[in-house]
Design a protein around this motif. Structure first.
Motif, short mmCIF file in Angstrom:
data_model
loop_
_atom_site.label_atom_id
_atom_site.label_comp_id
_atom_site.label_asym_id
_atom_site.label_seq_id
_atom_site.Cartn_x
_atom_site.Cartn_y
_atom_site.Cartn_z
N PHE A 150 0.91 -1.15 -0.09
CA PHE A 150 0.03 0.04 -0.06
C PHE A 150 0.90 1.11 -0.10
O PHE A 150 0.58 2.08 -0.69
CB PHE A 150 -0.92 -0.04 1.11
N CYS A 151 1.92 1.31 0.80
CA CYS A 151 2.79 2.42 0.79
C CYS A 151 3.57 2.74 -0.62
O CYS A 151 3.55 3.91 -1.03
CB CYS A 151 3.85 2.32 2.13
N THR A 152 4.11 1.62 -1.17
CA THR A 152 4.08 1.80 -2.60
C THR A 152 3.56 2.38 -3.54
O THR A 152 3.69 3.25 -4.50
CB THR A 152 4.89 0.41 -3.27
N PHE A 153 2.06 1.78 -3.51
CA PHE A 153 1.18 2.27 -4.35
C PHE A 153 0.96 3.81 -4.23
O PHE A 153 0.90 4.60 -5.11
CB PHE A 153 -0.20 1.47 -4.17
N PHE A 154 0.77 4.09 -2.90
CA PHE A 154 0.50 5.45 -2.55
C PHE A 154 1.40 6.51 -2.94
O PHE A 154 1.48 7.65 -3.46
CB PHE A 154 0.26 5.76 -1.11
N MET A 155 2.87 6.31 -2.52
CA MET A 155 4.13 6.97 -2.82
C MET A 155 4.07 7.02 -4.52
O MET A 155 4.67 8.08 -4.95
CB MET A 155 5.15 6.61 -2.16
N ARG A 156 4.17 5.89 -5.20
CA ARG A 156 4.20 5.91 -6.50
C ARG A 156 3.43 6.75 -7.05
O ARG A 156 3.87 7.81 -8.09
CB ARG A 156 4.14 4.41 -6.98
N ASN A 157 2.06 6.80 -6.83
CA ASN A 157 1.16 7.71 -7.51
C ASN A 157 1.43 9.10 -7.20
O ASN A 157 1.29 10.01 -7.90
CB ASN A 157 -0.32 7.37 -6.94
N PHE A 158 1.73 9.48 -5.85
CA PHE A 158 2.29 10.99 -5.39
C PHE A 158 3.29 11.34 -6.29
O PHE A 158 3.35 12.39 -6.74
CB PHE A 158 2.35 10.99 -4.01
N PHE A 159 4.73 10.41 -6.28
CA PHE A 159 5.55 10.85 -7.02
C PHE A 159 5.47 10.99 -8.72
O PHE A 159 5.99 11.94 -8.96
CB PHE A 159 6.86 9.69 -6.95
N SER A 160 4.46 10.41 -9.01
CA SER A 160 4.14 10.51 -10.19
C SER A 160 3.42 11.95 -10.50
O SER A 160 3.47 12.34 -11.88
CB SER A 160 3.07 9.43 -10.87
N SER A 161 2.93 12.51 -9.45
CA SER A 161 2.31 13.66 -9.65
C SER A 161 3.39 15.09 -9.74
O SER A 161 2.83 15.86 -9.91
CB SER A 161 1.26 13.92 -8.50
N VAL A 162 4.40 14.71 -9.37
CA VAL A 162 5.66 15.73 -9.40
C VAL A 162 5.92 15.99 -10.79
O VAL A 162 6.26 15.10 -11.55
CB VAL A 162 6.87 15.17 -8.58
N PRO A 163 6.00 17.34 -11.00
CA PRO A 163 6.71 17.61 -12.56
C PRO A 163 7.87 16.88 -12.70
O PRO A 163 8.83 17.00 -12.14
CB PRO A 163 6.54 18.97 -12.65
N ARG A 164 7.76 16.26 -14.25
CA ARG A 164 9.24 15.64 -14.56
C ARG A 164 10.25 16.69 -14.83
O ARG A 164 11.36 16.29 -14.73
CB ARG A 164 8.79 14.49 -15.62
N SER A 165 9.69 17.92 -15.07
CA SER A 165 10.46 19.01 -15.37
C SER A 165 11.55 19.23 -14.04
O SER A 165 12.80 19.54 -14.49
CB SER A 165 10.03 20.13 -15.74
N MET A 166 11.40 18.81 -13.28
CA MET A 166 12.08 19.13 -11.69
C MET A 166 13.10 17.92 -11.66
O MET A 166 14.29 18.40 -11.56
CB MET A 166 11.31 19.07 -10.51
N TYR A 167 12.91 16.97 -12.39
CA TYR A 167 14.04 15.64 -12.28
C TYR A 167 14.81 16.22 -13.31
O TYR A 167 16.16 16.15 -13.05
CB TYR A 167 13.31 14.47 -12.60
N GLU A 168 14.56 16.85 -14.47
CA GLU A 168 15.40 16.95 -15.61
C GLU A 168 16.24 18.23 -15.37
O GLU A 168 17.36 18.18 -15.71
CB GLU A 168 14.59 17.24 -17.00
N ALA A 169 15.60 19.03 -14.58
CA ALA A 169 16.52 20.35 -14.25
C ALA A 169 17.56 19.88 -13.09
O ALA A 169 18.56 20.42 -13.37
CB ALA A 169 15.33 21.63 -13.57
N ALA A 170 17.11 18.93 -12.20
CA ALA A 170 18.41 18.47 -11.19
C ALA A 170 19.29 17.90 -11.95
O ALA A 170 20.45 17.90 -11.67
CB ALA A 170 17.39 17.72 -10.33
N ARG A 171 18.82 16.96 -12.99
CA ARG A 171 20.08 16.26 -13.77
C ARG A 171 20.92 17.24 -14.53
O ARG A 171 22.16 17.04 -14.56
CB ARG A 171 19.38 15.11 -14.72
#
Length: 273
Positions: A150-171
């Motif tokens: 359940f924790c994986t399900f919850f956090m996976r969906n929450f992480f998916s809502s974070v804009p991917r542009s933040m990851y690309e900018a960090a990289r």
């Protein structure tokens, strides 16, 4: 001056909210009044106590003993461990876009569909075999393992809502994949973590089946088992039972009141970030 249509709708909305609030608070109010009644007044269910019979709380604390502390010692580490493992597992699943990630995700979710009663007997023998029966660390292990899907399900969906542009900018700025997770994604997911912590705290704190199966002494049994001890085949101590119930609900209620804004934002998928 007659109220306008928007004003009437607003009043109607508040009226509906108050009705639902009263329905949800009624059991708690009934438990509170019952916990303050003498044994002679218990049968008058809807009446207020003639005098405050606070002795019920003394009996409740005496019967519960160490079990309240055990619940705290079980719940806090189990919540931290399950959320930590669920977050670490949910991170790559949220970042993976291929079919393999979806297959792994659905396989993991299948753990949410397994009722505890199916694994109750094998789990008892397994925990007993590794020497963790009737121990608080054994309860950590069981609650963590059962909560990970359940924790994986919850956090996976929450992480998916974070804009991917933040990851690309960090990289682009030279941040590693691991650094992005710990330094950016986890702090940005604080509301989701708070919501999940409250959900898991309530589930673990209120657990009875695991507790009755895997504990047998006062050194490890949580409050739920102690509360169940107020009932027997011939007698139910309603006053102390309701007093113990009120005491056991306070930690989760206080945690929710303290983090209710983060809880609501987390359930909305972080829309308040």
């Amino acid at each position: 001056m007659a109220p306008t249509l928007p004003q009437r709708r607003l009043v109607a909305s508040y009226a509906v909210i108050l009705v639902f609030a009263a329905l949800f608070l009624a059991p708690l109010a009934l438990a509170l009044t019952t916990s303050l009644k003498s044994p002679e007044e218990i049968t008058r269910v809807l009446s207020l106590p003639l005098s405050l019979h606070v002795q019920n709380y003394g009996v409740a604390f005496a019967e519960m003993g160490r079990s309240f502390l055990n619940s705290l010692l079980i719940t806090a580490p189990a919540v931290v461990l399950s959320i930590l493992i669920g977050s670490i597992a949910g991170y790559p699943l949220a970042m993976t876009r291929g079919r393999g990630g979806k297959i792994a995700y659905f396989i993991l979710l299948s753990g949410m569909l397994v009722p505890f009663q199916i694994v109750q007997i094998p789990l008892f023998f397994m925990i007993h075999a590794i020497g963790l029966y009737d121990t608080i660390p054994g309860m950590w292990l069981v609650h963590t393992a059962y909560a990970v899907p359940f924790c994986t399900f919850f956090m996976r969906n929450f992480f998916s809502s974070v804009p991917r542009s933040m990851y690309e900018a960090a990289r682009i700025d030279g941040c590693t994949v691991t650094g992005y997770f710990w330094r950016l994604l986890m702090p940005a997911s604080a509301s989701g973590l708070a919501a999940l912590a409250i959900i898991q705290s309530r589930a673990i704190w209120n657990d009875l089946l695991f507790a009755m199966t895997l504990t047998s002494s006062d050194s490890a049994r949580p409050a739920t088992v102690a509360i169940a001890g107020f009932t027997s085949g011939t007698q139910v101590e309603y006053g102390p039972l309701m007093a113990a119930t009120i005491v056991s609900t306070l930690p989760v209620m206080l945690a929710y009141l303290a983090f209710q804004k983060s809880f609501v934002r987390g359930l909305l998928g972080g829309s308040g970030k």
